[in-house]
Scaffold this motif. Structure first.
Motif, PDB file in Angstrom:
ATOM      1  N   LYS A  46       0.951  -1.272   0.128  1.00 53.56           N
ATOM      2  CA  LYS A  46       0.108  -0.103  -0.133  1.00 53.56           C
ATOM      3  C   LYS A  46       0.817   1.236  -0.071  1.00 53.56           C
ATOM      4  O   LYS A  46       1.918   1.278   0.727  1.00 53.56           O
ATOM      5  N   LEU A  47       0.459   2.283  -0.927  1.00 60.66           N
ATOM      6  CA  LEU A  47       1.407   3.556  -0.912  1.00 60.66           C
ATOM      7  C   LEU A  47       0.582   4.304   0.317  1.00 60.66           C
ATOM      8  O   LEU A  47      -0.520   4.739   0.207  1.00 60.66           O
ATOM      9  N   THR A  48       1.488   4.701   1.129  1.00 61.92           N
ATOM     10  CA  THR A  48       1.126   5.776   2.079  1.00 61.92           C
ATOM     11  C   THR A  48       2.053   6.863   2.421  1.00 61.92           C
ATOM     12  O   THR A  48       1.602   7.962   2.790  1.00 61.92           O
ATOM     13  N   GLU A  49       3.390   6.820   1.710  1.00 60.38           N
ATOM     14  CA  GLU A  49       4.171   7.774   1.707  1.00 60.38           C
ATOM     15  C   GLU A  49       4.768   8.143   0.342  1.00 60.38           C
ATOM     16  O   GLU A  49       5.682   7.554   0.114  1.00 60.38           O
ATOM     17  N   PRO A  50       3.975   9.008  -0.472  1.00 61.33           N
ATOM     18  CA  PRO A  50       4.496   9.504  -1.700  1.00 61.33           C
ATOM     19  C   PRO A  50       6.092  10.118  -1.545  1.00 61.33           C
ATOM     20  O   PRO A  50       6.484  10.580  -0.881  1.00 61.33           O
ATOM     21  N   LEU A  94      -3.210  12.047 -27.453  1.00 62.84           N
ATOM     22  CA  LEU A  94      -1.989  11.101 -27.537  1.00 62.84           C
ATOM     23  C   LEU A  94      -0.702  11.340 -27.230  1.00 62.84           C
ATOM     24  O   LEU A  94      -0.009  10.766 -26.546  1.00 62.84           O
ATOM     25  N   GLU A  95      -0.597  12.659 -27.855  1.00 60.44           N
ATOM     26  CA  GLU A  95       1.020  13.184 -27.809  1.00 60.44           C
ATOM     27  C   GLU A  95       1.253  14.153 -26.657  1.00 60.44           C
ATOM     28  O   GLU A  95       2.490  14.473 -26.539  1.00 60.44           O
ATOM     29  N   ARG A  96       0.147  14.430 -25.799  1.00 58.43           N
ATOM     30  CA  ARG A  96       0.362  15.465 -24.894  1.00 58.43           C
ATOM     31  C   ARG A  96       1.097  14.658 -23.650  1.00 58.43           C
ATOM     32  O   ARG A  96       1.008  13.654 -23.250  1.00 58.43           O
ATOM     33  N   HIS A  97       1.889  15.452 -22.877  1.00 56.86           N
ATOM     34  CA  HIS A  97       2.720  14.722 -21.807  1.00 56.86           C
ATOM     35  C   HIS A  97       2.146  15.658 -20.495  1.00 56.86           C
ATOM     36  O   HIS A  97       1.816  16.763 -20.436  1.00 56.86           O
ATOM     37  N   ASP A  98       1.670  14.650 -19.527  1.00 55.61           N
ATOM     38  CA  ASP A  98       1.360  15.195 -18.230  1.00 55.61           C
ATOM     39  C   ASP A  98       2.217  15.096 -17.320  1.00 55.61           C
ATOM     40  O   ASP A  98       2.949  14.153 -17.178  1.00 55.61           O
ATOM     41  N   THR A  99       2.498  15.980 -16.603  1.00 55.67           N
ATOM     42  CA  THR A  99       3.260  16.080 -15.267  1.00 55.67           C
ATOM     43  C   THR A  99       2.665  16.015 -13.815  1.00 55.67           C
ATOM     44  O   THR A  99       1.856  17.120 -13.440  1.00 55.67           O
ATOM     45  N   MET A 100       2.800  14.983 -13.141  1.00 56.11           N
ATOM     46  CA  MET A 100       2.328  15.071 -11.898  1.00 56.11           C
ATOM     47  C   MET A 100       3.366  15.493 -10.686  1.00 56.11           C
ATOM     48  O   MET A 100       4.542  15.434 -11.002  1.00 56.11           O
ATOM     49  N   THR A 101       2.983  16.201  -9.789  1.00 56.10           N
ATOM     50  CA  THR A 101       3.925  16.807  -8.826  1.00 56.10           C
ATOM     51  C   THR A 101       3.878  15.779  -7.603  1.00 56.10           C
ATOM     52  O   THR A 101       2.572  15.063  -7.407  1.00 56.10           O
ATOM     53  N   LEU A 102       4.845  16.225  -6.600  1.00 58.67           N
ATOM     54  CA  LEU A 102       4.526  15.386  -5.424  1.00 58.67           C
ATOM     55  C   LEU A 102       3.338  15.631  -4.751  1.00 58.67           C
ATOM     56  O   LEU A 102       2.500  14.919  -4.089  1.00 58.67           O
ATOM     57  N   ASP A 103       2.974  16.947  -4.688  1.00 53.81           N
ATOM     58  CA  ASP A 103       1.502  17.379  -3.972  1.00 53.81           C
ATOM     59  C   ASP A 103       0.387  16.848  -4.560  1.00 53.81           C
ATOM     60  O   ASP A 103      -0.503  16.415  -4.160  1.00 53.81           O
ATOM     61  N   ASP A 104       0.606  16.822  -6.218  1.00 54.23           N
ATOM     62  CA  ASP A 104      -0.522  15.963  -6.654  1.00 54.23           C
ATOM     63  C   ASP A 104      -0.795  14.605  -6.247  1.00 54.23           C
ATOM     64  O   ASP A 104      -2.037  14.138  -6.276  1.00 54.23           O
ATOM     65  N   LEU A 105       0.298  13.725  -6.270  1.00 49.24           N
ATOM     66  CA  LEU A 105       0.152  12.376  -5.505  1.00 49.24           C
ATOM     67  C   LEU A 105      -0.340  12.412  -4.310  1.00 49.24           C
ATOM     68  O   LEU A 105      -0.914  11.654  -3.857  1.00 49.24           O
ATOM     69  N   LYS A 106       0.123  13.250  -3.496  1.00 51.67           N
ATOM     70  CA  LYS A 106      -0.517  13.175  -2.132  1.00 51.67           C
ATOM     71  C   LYS A 106      -1.864  13.441  -2.095  1.00 51.67           C
ATOM     72  O   LYS A 106      -2.792  13.159  -1.416  1.00 51.67           O
ATOM     73  N   GLN A 107      -2.341  14.429  -3.051  1.00 53.28           N
ATOM     74  CA  GLN A 107      -3.852  14.912  -3.200  1.00 53.28           C
ATOM     75  C   GLN A 107      -4.648  13.519  -3.715  1.00 53.28           C
ATOM     76  O   GLN A 107      -5.534  13.122  -3.307  1.00 53.28           O
ATOM     77  N   ARG A 108      -3.937  12.842  -4.645  1.00 55.87           N
ATOM     78  CA  ARG A 108      -4.480  11.605  -5.320  1.00 55.87           C
ATOM     79  C   ARG A 108      -4.851  10.855  -4.122  1.00 55.87           C
ATOM     80  O   ARG A 108      -5.765   9.973  -4.240  1.00 55.87           O
ATOM     81  N   LEU A 109      -3.943  10.582  -3.182  1.00 56.05           N
ATOM     82  CA  LEU A 109      -4.029   9.404  -2.117  1.00 56.05           C
ATOM     83  C   LEU A 109      -5.137   9.692  -1.139  1.00 56.05           C
ATOM     84  O   LEU A 109      -5.547   8.809  -0.212  1.00 56.05           O
ATOM     85  N   GLU A 110      -5.845  11.029  -1.180  1.00 61.95           N
ATOM     86  CA  GLU A 110      -6.982  11.343  -0.371  1.00 61.95           C
ATOM     87  C   GLU A 110      -8.275  10.729  -1.021  1.00 61.95           C
ATOM     88  O   GLU A 110      -9.047  10.299  -0.109  1.00 61.95           O
ATOM     89  N   HIS A 111      -8.179  10.161  -2.134  1.00 61.62           N
ATOM     90  CA  HIS A 111      -9.222   9.703  -3.128  1.00 61.62           C
ATOM     91  C   HIS A 111      -9.129   8.131  -3.550  1.00 61.62           C
ATOM     92  O   HIS A 111      -9.973   7.519  -4.017  1.00 61.62           O
ATOM     93  N   HIS A 119      -7.072   4.431  -2.985  1.00 59.60           N
ATOM     94  CA  HIS A 119      -6.414   3.392  -2.153  1.00 59.60           C
ATOM     95  C   HIS A 119      -5.316   2.866  -2.998  1.00 59.60           C
ATOM     96  O   HIS A 119      -5.642   2.172  -4.002  1.00 59.60           O
ATOM     97  N   THR A 120      -3.995   3.340  -3.213  1.00 57.61           N
ATOM     98  CA  THR A 120      -3.043   2.897  -4.053  1.00 57.61           C
ATOM     99  C   THR A 120      -2.061   1.819  -3.524  1.00 57.61           C
ATOM    100  O   THR A 120      -1.593   2.059  -2.504  1.00 57.61           O
ATOM    101  N   TYR A 121      -1.677   0.756  -4.331  1.00 61.77           N
ATOM    102  CA  TYR A 121      -0.787  -0.239  -3.976  1.00 61.77           C
ATOM    103  C   TYR A 121       0.208  -0.395  -5.233  1.00 61.77           C
ATOM    104  O   TYR A 121      -0.079  -0.354  -6.490  1.00 61.77           O
TER     105      TYR A 121
END
Length: 177
Positions: free
Chosen positions: A7-11, A41-58, A60-62
């Motif tokens: 389980k991912l708890t600490e990004p 299809l050619e678009r590049h998305d970039t997640m930040t550490l804050d984005d990942l922390k927010q994602r974990l609020e909604h 449950h990631t493993y």
């Protein structure tokens, strides 16, 4: 071959970098996100550490490991707005085997079974997912695991010069005796 899940708890920034690499892999983009046209299809998305922390609020990631190498991730969320069948207490699942070393080894099968057990532990009995019409390999996996088609959303994603359906599937999990 040893497969395990964590389980991912600490990004961490390292995980953000790995997720960004998978998210922007041209081989995976058509399979992991809907695209309206070739430019998407050619678009590049970039997640930040804050984005990942927010994602974990909604979500449950493993994390999925093969012999101590991170090869993928899976997650579920409860009652998202995009459910096809609006049934309260439904888990929506997603899985990405991001590393080629993790593909074709039955990891997806084991990962979904693990995720279903976690969903049952959370007290949920219904699972829904979406799979793009052209992703026949994934559809066969879900069918093998007992998922049934419940609907199709027309013109949902672009790939190989045409628009494709999103096939929605569901499974009711049996409660353990």
């Amino acid at each position: 071959m040893r497969i395990n899940f964590s389980k991912l708890t600490e990004p961490t920034q390292w995980l953000v970098d790995v997720f960004n690499r998978w998210e922007n892999n041209p081989d995976l983009i058509p399979l992991t996100r809907p695209n309206l046209n070739q430019a998407a299809l050619e678009r590049h998305d970039t997640m930040t550490l804050d984005d990942l922390k927010q994602r974990l609020e909604h979500h449950h990631t493993y994390l999925i490991y093969l012999d101590d190498q991170l090869v993928g991730e899976m997650n579920y969320m409860v009652d998202p707005d995009h459910l096809y069948k609006k049934e309260e207490g439904t888990a929506w699942i997603g899985i990405t085997i991001g590393e080629p070393a993790g593909r074709g080894k039955g990891i997806g099968y084991q990962a979904i079974q693990f995720l279903e057990e976690e969903i049952k532990k959370a007290g949920l009995i219904r699972v829904e997912l979406g799979v793009f019409e052209f992703n026949t390999h994934a559809r066969k996996l879900y069918e093998k695991l007992g998922y049934k088609e419940i609907g199709r959303i027309e013109n949902f994603t672009y790939w190989a010069d045409k628009m494709w359906f999103d096939i929605r599937m569901e499974k009711y999990l049996l409660k353990d005796e």
